[in-house]
Design a protein around this motif. Structure first.
Motif, PDB file in Angstrom:
ATOM      1  N   THR A 166       0.832  -1.209   0.000  1.00 32.27           N
ATOM      2  CA  THR A 166       0.000   0.000   0.000  1.00 32.27           C
ATOM      3  C   THR A 166       0.866   1.258   0.000  1.00 32.27           C
ATOM      4  O   THR A 166       0.670   2.170  -0.804  1.00 32.27           O
ATOM      5  N   VAL A 167       1.830   1.277   0.925  1.00 27.24           N
ATOM      6  CA  VAL A 167       2.671   2.466   1.031  1.00 27.24           C
ATOM      7  C   VAL A 167       3.512   2.633  -0.235  1.00 27.24           C
ATOM      8  O   VAL A 167       3.666   3.741  -0.760  1.00 27.24           O
ATOM      9  N   GLY A 168       4.013   1.511  -0.751  1.00 19.71           N
ATOM     10  CA  GLY A 168       4.807   1.566  -1.973  1.00 19.71           C
ATOM     11  C   GLY A 168       4.011   2.132  -3.141  1.00 19.71           C
ATOM     12  O   GLY A 168       4.483   3.017  -3.862  1.00 19.71           O
ATOM     13  N   ILE A 223       2.761   6.274  -6.987  1.00 19.30           N
ATOM     14  CA  ILE A 223       1.780   7.105  -7.708  1.00 19.30           C
ATOM     15  C   ILE A 223       2.112   8.581  -7.555  1.00 19.30           C
ATOM     16  O   ILE A 223       2.198   9.331  -8.538  1.00 19.30           O
ATOM     17  N   ILE A 224       2.348   8.987  -6.300  1.00 21.40           N
ATOM     18  CA  ILE A 224       2.616  10.410  -6.060  1.00 21.40           C
ATOM     19  C   ILE A 224       3.936  10.825  -6.718  1.00 21.40           C
ATOM     20  O   ILE A 224       4.005  11.846  -7.417  1.00 21.40           O
ATOM     21  N   GLY A 225       4.953   9.988  -6.520  1.00 21.17           N
ATOM     22  CA  GLY A 225       6.261  10.303  -7.099  1.00 21.17           C
ATOM     23  C   GLY A 225       6.186  10.397  -8.619  1.00 21.17           C
ATOM     24  O   GLY A 225       6.701  11.340  -9.228  1.00 21.17           O
ATOM     25  N   TYR A 226       5.518   9.428  -9.218  1.00 21.91           N
ATOM     26  CA  TYR A 226       5.432   9.388 -10.681  1.00 21.91           C
ATOM     27  C   TYR A 226       4.742  10.638 -11.217  1.00 21.91           C
ATOM     28  O   TYR A 226       5.216  11.269 -12.163  1.00 21.91           O
ATOM     29  N   ILE A 227       3.631  10.996 -10.596  1.00 23.90           N
ATOM     30  CA  ILE A 227       2.882  12.179 -11.052  1.00 23.90           C
ATOM     31  C   ILE A 227       3.765  13.420 -10.976  1.00 23.90           C
ATOM     32  O   ILE A 227       3.859  14.207 -11.926  1.00 23.90           O
ATOM     33  N   ILE A 228       4.433  13.567  -9.838  1.00 18.66           N
ATOM     34  CA  ILE A 228       5.224  14.790  -9.646  1.00 18.66           C
ATOM     35  C   ILE A 228       6.408  14.830 -10.609  1.00 18.66           C
ATOM     36  O   ILE A 228       6.667  15.845 -11.266  1.00 18.66           O
ATOM     37  N   ILE A 229       7.109  13.703 -10.739  1.00 23.34           N
ATOM     38  CA  ILE A 229       8.265  13.683 -11.637  1.00 23.34           C
ATOM     39  C   ILE A 229       7.859  13.986 -13.075  1.00 23.34           C
ATOM     40  O   ILE A 229       8.502  14.765 -13.775  1.00 23.34           O
ATOM     41  N   MET A 230       6.742  13.396 -13.490  1.00 25.44           N
ATOM     42  CA  MET A 230       6.301  13.616 -14.869  1.00 25.44           C
ATOM     43  C   MET A 230       5.705  15.007 -15.058  1.00 25.44           C
ATOM     44  O   MET A 230       5.680  15.535 -16.171  1.00 25.44           O
ATOM     45  N   GLY A 231       5.163  15.581 -13.994  1.00 26.46           N
ATOM     46  CA  GLY A 231       4.357  16.779 -14.187  1.00 26.46           C
ATOM     47  C   GLY A 231       5.006  18.085 -13.790  1.00 26.46           C
ATOM     48  O   GLY A 231       4.661  19.141 -14.325  1.00 26.46           O
ATOM     49  N   VAL A 232       5.961  18.008 -12.852  1.00 29.39           N
ATOM     50  CA  VAL A 232       6.413  19.261 -12.260  1.00 29.39           C
ATOM     51  C   VAL A 232       7.165  20.134 -13.273  1.00 29.39           C
ATOM     52  O   VAL A 232       7.100  21.367 -13.223  1.00 29.39           O
ATOM     53  N   ALA A 266      -2.254  17.028 -13.335  1.00 30.82           N
ATOM     54  CA  ALA A 266      -2.369  16.058 -12.233  1.00 30.82           C
ATOM     55  C   ALA A 266      -1.585  16.553 -11.023  1.00 30.82           C
ATOM     56  O   ALA A 266      -2.040  16.410  -9.880  1.00 30.82           O
ATOM     57  N   THR A 267      -0.392  17.136 -11.265  1.00 32.79           N
ATOM     58  CA  THR A 267       0.400  17.645 -10.153  1.00 32.79           C
ATOM     59  C   THR A 267      -0.345  18.772  -9.434  1.00 32.79           C
ATOM     60  O   THR A 267      -0.390  18.809  -8.202  1.00 32.79           O
ATOM     61  N   PRO A 295      -2.610   9.677   7.166  1.00 28.72           N
ATOM     62  CA  PRO A 295      -2.943  10.800   6.269  1.00 28.72           C
ATOM     63  C   PRO A 295      -2.521  10.527   4.828  1.00 28.72           C
ATOM     64  O   PRO A 295      -3.181  10.993   3.896  1.00 28.72           O
ATOM     65  N   ALA A 296      -1.456   9.754   4.657  1.00 30.13           N
ATOM     66  CA  ALA A 296      -1.031   9.431   3.299  1.00 30.13           C
ATOM     67  C   ALA A 296      -2.120   8.625   2.603  1.00 30.13           C
ATOM     68  O   ALA A 296      -2.412   8.827   1.420  1.00 30.13           O
ATOM     69  N   ILE A 297      -2.759   7.722   3.335  1.00 27.21           N
ATOM     70  CA  ILE A 297      -3.826   6.919   2.736  1.00 27.21           C
ATOM     71  C   ILE A 297      -5.053   7.782   2.459  1.00 27.21           C
ATOM     72  O   ILE A 297      -5.732   7.596   1.444  1.00 27.21           O
ATOM     73  N   SER A 298      -5.310   8.765   3.318  1.00 21.61           N
ATOM     74  CA  SER A 298      -6.468   9.609   3.015  1.00 21.61           C
ATOM     75  C   SER A 298      -6.159  10.503   1.809  1.00 21.61           C
ATOM     76  O   SER A 298      -7.064  10.922   1.093  1.00 21.61           O
ATOM     77  N   LEU A 299      -4.880  10.761   1.570  1.00 23.08           N
ATOM     78  CA  LEU A 299      -4.504  11.469   0.338  1.00 23.08           C
ATOM     79  C   LEU A 299      -4.851  10.596  -0.870  1.00 23.08           C
ATOM     80  O   LEU A 299      -5.403  11.064  -1.867  1.00 23.08           O
ATOM     81  N   LEU A 300      -4.560   9.315  -0.742  1.00 22.44           N
ATOM     82  CA  LEU A 300      -4.876   8.367  -1.814  1.00 22.44           C
ATOM     83  C   LEU A 300      -6.380   8.398  -2.115  1.00 22.44           C
ATOM     84  O   LEU A 300      -6.799   8.280  -3.267  1.00 22.44           O
TER      85      LEU A 300
END
Lengths: 279, 278, 252
Positions: free
Chosen positions: A21-23, A28-37, A255-256, B97-102
């Motif tokens: 889950t954390v991965g 997802i967040i990293g990919y969006i930011i790297i591609m979008g920023v 997306a970013t 909070p990271a999961i609620s961001l998701l």
């Protein structure tokens, strides 16, 4: 021996699933930011798309998003707060309360594509609003209503009964009591509801795509032209760039922006929620 | 004043009635023209040939949702147990909070990432002509229902009285045995509600899967391009003529989807009500 | 004189900075009921919970000195806590049956320790419920949810559940304080009966209860063990002034 296996397998599952889950989240967040920023610049945020200059700007989408937020909140805020006040302060008929609560839960559970259909049928066609930001906003009023009802209701419930009794005991009328005592002390919950509602509006795409249009051109929001204004919000613009133009770098930049807005909304809702709990 | 507030309350009820009535009124004509049986069990959806059978759409929605639940629920459940019971407070307070961001990320963003990462990856790994498929949609849906499953299950697990845990540990059970054999069963209605909510989310999602599922109304198969009930509406809504049979058929799909959702919601309310009574 | 089964030697216990047990030296004899008494916060419950290591659940606790069960160190680093807790059962202050059937409650322990055969579980469940003097009241509704029982029945069910794993020692942490007088006396009778087969350690607020059922009494005050000896002697001629003040009701 069997118990040891249980222990090991259990631990692997717990850590593995949490890790996954954390991965996923980080990816997802990293990919969006790297591609979008890289695509985000001052002119990206403050101009509109120009075919002649070959530049891309999302100002119209930002303006459209703000317009939709403003109109939908303007209508659903009084409606939602009013319904919540009715439910917690006035309602005596248990059946009617149950009906309102059931209605609110039902509205919360309806998927946005159904709202899109309803918007097309009722606002765009039956009320002849055509595909406009106004029609989109009105559809969203229904969609965000339960969010506002629920969080207002929750914070109204936390207002101590003694406040109400105190005010009534001093001879104030019911409405006066609500206006001067109950509503002010539940303002946190109402604001939280608004923030969550704004979050839903910002994240919504299906409804707006079919009721508000996909134009990326700058709209005129002056009152007399309002009924004609039609255009894409940020999410619809993202869809437009990704799926119709295959311009992924612009899509990721949007997306970013959306991601940053989501963080801000979650943070402020969480902050207010905590404050609410403490008081 | 009271009248004004009553009217506000009435508005919510009114909206639900309005939605129901309009969906039924606009959904019925196409079903009448096509015939209920042909509509629900027809295997071909082809507007160009005036064929409107939504069996592939229904099955795709059912399989897609089931697949998302099969993947998302266990992952979400174990993550919830970890957060509620195992994780040190500090770690849980970062992950939560990271999961609620998701949960807050717009669905088009999921669609975008799915389109750019998942779809090409599936194409290459499985050697498919195109990665747009039911499988891609299932994975995206599983990720999207994860946050609500985690947070609802966690709430239910945290609410399990500490006394149960103590009793189990005092009987010589390990912590893990206690979590799975005592805490999870004690929280089962909350977890069930989480699952049903996840089902509702998955069956109602349109935009994200429109971007990864390929949208051809095939009978469902994991690696083929498919069309869900939701995307069945969304893909043609902008291109259908007002008043045409095609558009009316889209409203009929909406009605079917609405009935599905109402059933799921009724089920959810039942679970929550039972939970309250206990 | 019975053999010592649990022995504390210079035992200290800390919750973070709080020194909750101070230099406790105490030998608990087998097949006896030992009562731990003292005012709230005196450390009697803490001591009880060190015996089956339930205090491990609280973060930031620390133990020094020696505490042994049948000659083996309870806090030894390689100690299997689940085995220890299987030998030393516990009944809590509030009845805490699991939200499942009466049968499953009693069978939970044996199942956890690997007993699967239906016939054997049936036997264990019946025997444990009989030993806990509740069999006649529940034998017709073993499959019903345990939460439907009365408070006193729930507590006897919890005793049955603890007996089902065939413990050696039974710890009772104010196990009657939440019950009515009739249920309390039933459980007291039960304890008197059970001491033939088990060693029982009870924590109680109720001095009459200590007098009624215990063989030995330990008096705790502010984390220290003030006096320990035969119950009869302690309540008739206490050696320490503080014990006397407490049992005559001058404080606490």
């Amino acid at each position: 021996m069997k118990r040891k296996m249980y222990e090991i397998v259990g631990r692997i599952l717990l850590y593995g699933c949490t890790g996954l889950t954390v991965g996923l989240l980080l990816f997802i967040i990293g990919y969006i930011i790297i591609m979008g920023v890289g695509g985000i610049s001052w002119s990206f945020l403050t101009t509109s798309e120009s075919v002649i200059k070959g530049t891309i700007g999302i100002l119209p989408a930002i303006k459209n998003t703000l317009f939709v937020i403003a109109v939908s909140l303007l209508i659903s805020l009084p409606l939602g707060v009013g319904a919540a006040v009715y439910l917690t302060e006035y309602a005596k008929n248990k059946r009617f309360v149950a009906a309102v609560e059931f209605a609110s839960e039902t509205l919360a559970g309806i998927p946005s594509i159904i709202y899109a259909l309803v918007g097309v049928i009722i606002f765009c066609t039956a009320l002849k609003l055509q595909k406009t930001l106004l029609a989109g906003s009105l559809t969203l009023v229904i969609m965000i209503l339960p969010t506002i009802i629920r969080s207002t209701q929750e914070s109204l419930k936390t207002v101590p009964q003694s406040y109400r009794e105190g005010a009534l005991g001093l001879g104030s009328g019911k409405w006066h009591m609500i206006r001067t005592v109950v509503l002010p002390s539940s303002v946190d919950g109402i604001v939280t509801g608004c923030i969550l509602a704004v979050g839903r509006v910002i994240g919504e795409s299906a409804v707006l795509m079919y009721t508000a249009g996909m134009s990326m051109a700058m709209q005129d929001f002056s009152i007399d032209r309002l009924s004609g204004a039609s255009g894409a919000t940020l999410t619809v613009a993202l869809y437009h760039y990704a799926k119709e133009n295959a311009d992924f770098s612009t899509a990721f930049s949007i997306a970013t922006v959306l991601l940053i807005l989501t963080v801000i909304i979650n943070f402020s809702a969480g902050f207010l929620g905590k404050k609410l709990k403490r008081s | 004043m009271q009248l004004l507030f009553t009217l506000c309350g009435l508005a919510a009820v009114g909206f639900v009635l309005l939605i129901t009535v309009y969906l039924v009124i606009s959904g019925i004509p196409a079903i009448q023209k096509i015939g209920l049986f042909n509509f629900l069990f027809g295997e071909t959806w082809a507007a160009s040939q005036d064929q409107y059978g939504i069996l592939p759409l229904i099955l795709t929605s059912v399989y897609g949702t089931a697949g998302a639940v099969v993947i998302g629920v266990p992952i979400g459940f174990f993550t919830a147990v970890f957060l509620a019971k195992v994780a040190p407070k500090k770690v849980a307070n970062v992950i939560r909070p990271a999961i609620s961001l998701l949960a807050g990320i717009p669905s088009v963003v999921y669609g975008l990432v799915g389109m750019c990462v998942l779809v090409p990856a599936l194409r290459d790994w499985l050697n498919l002509p195109a990665g747009d498929s039911l499988l891609a949609a299932i994975i995206v849906l599983a990720v999207m229902i994860l946050p609500s499953i985690i947070s609802l299950s966690e709430t239910a697990l945290v609410a399990v009285p500490k006394e149960y845990e103590e009793a189990s540990l005092a009987l010589g059970a390990t912590k893990l045995e206690t979590y799975f054999r005592i805490c999870a069963p004690a929280a089962k209605s909350g977890i069930a509600a989480a699952v049903v909510l996840g089902i509702g989310r998955a069956i109602g999602e349109a935009m994200a899967i429109m971007m990864v599922a390929g949208n051809v109304a095939n009978m469902p198969s994991l690696t083929r391009s498919v069309r869900f009930l939701t995307t069945g509406i969304s893909i043609e809504l902008n291109y259908s003529q007002d008043g045409s049979l095609q558009r009316q058929a889209l409203f009929s799909i909406g009605l079917v989807l609405f009935l599905f959702i109402m059933m799921i919601n009724a089920f959810l309310n039942l679970i929550l009500k039972r939970e309250k009574e206990r | 004189m019975s053999d010592t089964i649990i022995s504390a030697k210079h035992l200290d216990f800390y919750y973070g900075e709080t020194h909750a047990l101070k230099d406790i030296c105490l030998d608990i004899p087998e097949h006896n009921i030992t009562a731990l008494i003292g005012p709230s916060g005196c450390g009697k419950s803490t001591f009880l919970r060190t015996i089956n290591r339930m205090n491990d659940l609280i973060e930031g606790t620390r133990v020094t000195g020696s505490l042994s069960y049948r000659g083996e160190e309870i806090y030894a680093p390689d100690r299997d806590v689940t085995k220890l807790r299987k030998s030393i059962g516990m009944v809590f202050q509030k009845p805490n049956p699991f939200p499942m059937s009466i049968y499953d409650n009693v069978a939970y322990g044996p199942r956890t320790h690997g007993i699967r055969a239906k016939a054997r579980l049936d036997d264990i469940v019946e025997q444990s419920l009989r030993d806990a003097a509740i069999w006649d009241e529940v034998k017709d509704r073993l499959k019903k949810n345990a939460l439907g029982l009365s408070g006193g029945q729930q507590q006897r069910l919890c005793i049955a559940r603890a007996l089902a794993i065939k413990p050696d020692v039974l710890l009772m942490d104010e196990s009657t304080s939440a019950l009515d007088p009739i249920s309390t006396s039933k459980i007291e009778d039960l304890a008197m009966e059970l001491k033939k087969a088990y060693t029982i350690v009870i924590v109680t607020h109720n001095m009459q209860q200590a007098v009624r059922i215990s063989d030995k009494t330990a008096f705790f005050l502010l984390g220290e063990l003030i006096e320990f000896g035969d119950t009869e002697k302690m309540f008739s001629q206490p050696t320490d002034k503080r014990t006397e003040d407490y049992i005559t009701g001058r404080f606490g």
